[in-house]
Design a protein around this motif. Structure first.
Motif, PDB file in Angstrom:
ATOM      1  N   ARG A 254      34.182  75.912  32.166  1.00  0.00           N
ATOM      2  CA  ARG A 254      33.347  75.998  33.117  1.00  0.00           C
ATOM      3  C   ARG A 254      32.456  74.682  33.364  1.00  0.00           C
ATOM      4  O   ARG A 254      32.429  73.995  32.083  1.00  0.00           O
ATOM      5  CB  ARG A 254      32.534  77.167  33.556  1.00  0.00           C
ATOM      6  N   LYS A 255      31.898  73.910  34.423  1.00  0.00           N
ATOM      7  CA  LYS A 255      31.220  72.805  34.408  1.00  0.00           C
ATOM      8  C   LYS A 255      30.004  73.032  33.805  1.00  0.00           C
ATOM      9  O   LYS A 255      29.384  74.241  34.077  1.00  0.00           O
ATOM     10  CB  LYS A 255      30.957  72.434  35.854  1.00  0.00           C
ATOM     11  N   SER A 256      29.622  72.087  32.789  1.00  0.00           N
ATOM     12  CA  SER A 256      28.379  72.488  32.169  1.00  0.00           C
ATOM     13  C   SER A 256      27.134  71.739  32.799  1.00  0.00           C
ATOM     14  O   SER A 256      27.378  71.147  33.745  1.00  0.00           O
ATOM     15  CB  SER A 256      28.420  71.876  30.576  1.00  0.00           C
ATOM     16  N   GLU A 257      25.768  72.032  32.453  1.00  0.00           N
ATOM     17  CA  GLU A 257      24.839  71.196  32.790  1.00  0.00           C
ATOM     18  C   GLU A 257      24.600  70.022  32.050  1.00  0.00           C
ATOM     19  O   GLU A 257      23.132  69.678  32.047  1.00  0.00           O
ATOM     20  CB  GLU A 257      23.645  72.299  32.735  1.00  0.00           C
ATOM     21  N   LYS A 287      31.527  65.224  28.716  1.00  0.00           N
ATOM     22  CA  LYS A 287      32.149  64.405  29.891  1.00  0.00           C
ATOM     23  C   LYS A 287      33.756  64.385  29.727  1.00  0.00           C
ATOM     24  O   LYS A 287      34.251  64.772  30.653  1.00  0.00           O
ATOM     25  CB  LYS A 287      31.379  63.379  30.465  1.00  0.00           C
ATOM     26  N   ASP A 288      33.950  63.910  28.450  1.00  0.00           N
ATOM     27  CA  ASP A 288      35.453  63.751  28.396  1.00  0.00           C
ATOM     28  C   ASP A 288      36.037  65.108  28.225  1.00  0.00           C
ATOM     29  O   ASP A 288      37.401  65.255  28.880  1.00  0.00           O
ATOM     30  CB  ASP A 288      35.649  62.993  26.716  1.00  0.00           C
ATOM     31  N   ILE A 289      35.551  66.121  27.599  1.00  0.00           N
ATOM     32  CA  ILE A 289      36.104  67.572  27.633  1.00  0.00           C
ATOM     33  C   ILE A 289      36.182  68.019  29.218  1.00  0.00           C
ATOM     34  O   ILE A 289      37.383  68.497  29.459  1.00  0.00           O
ATOM     35  CB  ILE A 289      35.115  68.308  27.003  1.00  0.00           C
ATOM     36  N   GLU A 290      35.328  67.721  29.877  1.00  0.00           N
ATOM     37  CA  GLU A 290      35.373  68.315  31.265  1.00  0.00           C
ATOM     38  C   GLU A 290      36.255  67.607  32.108  1.00  0.00           C
ATOM     39  O   GLU A 290      37.241  68.213  32.813  1.00  0.00           O
ATOM     40  CB  GLU A 290      33.996  68.291  31.978  1.00  0.00           C
ATOM     41  N   SER A 291      36.345  66.226  31.914  1.00  0.00           N
ATOM     42  CA  SER A 291      37.396  65.678  32.743  1.00  0.00           C
ATOM     43  C   SER A 291      38.806  65.821  32.399  1.00  0.00           C
ATOM     44  O   SER A 291      39.970  65.623  32.869  1.00  0.00           O
ATOM     45  CB  SER A 291      37.030  63.941  32.581  1.00  0.00           C
TER      46      SER A 291
END
Length: 297
Positions: A254-257, A287-291
């Motif tokens: 899930r997108k984090s804060e 950010k790398d994990i989310e992308s």
């Protein structure tokens, strides 16, 4: 009071339950379009609150925002036209910088900022668990908000401890420093908060806290580095068995804060020309994990 909770997740439902039991008229505004939000808290009886009622929104005297930071702007903007001009808006979420994004649209409303050290977990759609008892601090963001100190009394009566502070920015920065120290590291190492108390993380934690402290000093937040470090260590011990919200977000893709926690520190650090390489590294790693998730879709 007529109270609407925007974002009835774990923390939002925790506050909603206690405010309802204290006799207030409480409704919620969630992403689901169910007519009612039905849930229980710990082993207590279940309650049913009206969800997404326009008439409740129009009569709202206090709007409490308990969303993820990145959801705030999108969620609150469509609701503002329905609110009375004197509706009090309390932002009660992790991170900093959300109010800045909607500041122009909020003109005229009394705005309060708050920070909570309570822990809550949503076991499923209908069951909330209060995982850690803490306190709530509230302060004014604008001049109109300074006249709304009574809100802390309302909250305290429903869900102690809650207090008013004239230095809410200091309280928010302390909470931000704690989040900067704990959230990204636990997310990257997929560990519980207490694991960061081991010698393995001592140097890295110290560097992260020191950088945030430099930025706090530039923002004229007067708190000794030793006191800030001790606060982080106290939270680590008190929440040793817990998984941080960011750890859970990354674990469940899930997108984090991160943008409103470490990202906010980076933004203010840049403004003051302060180098924060350790926080920058953690920010980039999250950010790398989310992308990588979107790249795999």
């Amino acid at each position: 009071m007529n109270i609407v909770i925007l974002g009835p997740g774990a923390i939002g439902s925790l506050y909603a339950y206690h405010l309802d039991q204290a006799g207030h008229s409480v409704s919620v505004w969630g992403s689901r379009h169910d007519q009612y939000h039905e849930f229980s808290l710990d082993n207590q009886s279940a309650i049913s609150l009206v969800n997404r009622s326009l008439s409740h929104l129009e009569q709202c005297e206090l709007l409490i925002i308990t969303l993820k930071a990145w959801q705030v702007e999108t969620a609150i903007t469509p609701l503002l036209d329905a609110l009375a001009n004197d509706t009090i808006i309390l932002f009660l979420h992790n991170g900093m910088g959300c109010v800045d994004l909607v500041a122009e649209q909020l003109q005229g409303h009394p705005i309060l900022l708050g920070t909570s050290t309570h822990g809550a977990l949503k076991r499923d759609r209908h069951h909330i668990e209060h995982t850690g008892r803490g306190q709530t601090l509230i302060g004014a963001w604008n001049q109109q908000g300074e006249r709304c100190q009574f809100v802390s009394d309302v909250m305290h009566h429903a869900f102690a401890e809650c207090g008013w502070t004239n230095s809410i920015q200091s309280a928010l920065w302390q909470k931000l420093a704690i989040n900067c120290a704990i959230n990204p590291l636990t997310a990257l190492h997929r560990c519980r908060n207490g694991d960061l108390g081991t010698p393995h993380f001592e140097t890295e934690l110290s560097a992260i806290i020191s950088e945030v402290h430099q930025v706090m000093q530039a923002e004229r937040i007067d708190l000794p580095l030793a006191a800030l470090t001790e606060t982080v260590q106290t939270v680590l011990k008190a929440t040793a068995a817990n998984f941080s919200s960011m750890q859970q977000d990354i674990e469940h893709q899930r997108k984090s804060e991160i943008e409103f926690i470490t990202g906010y520190v980076l933004k203010i650090a840049k403004h003051h020309h302060i180098e924060v390489p350790n926080n920058q590294r953690l920010y980039c790693a999250i950010k790398d994990i989310e992308s990588s998730w979107s790249n795999h879709e």
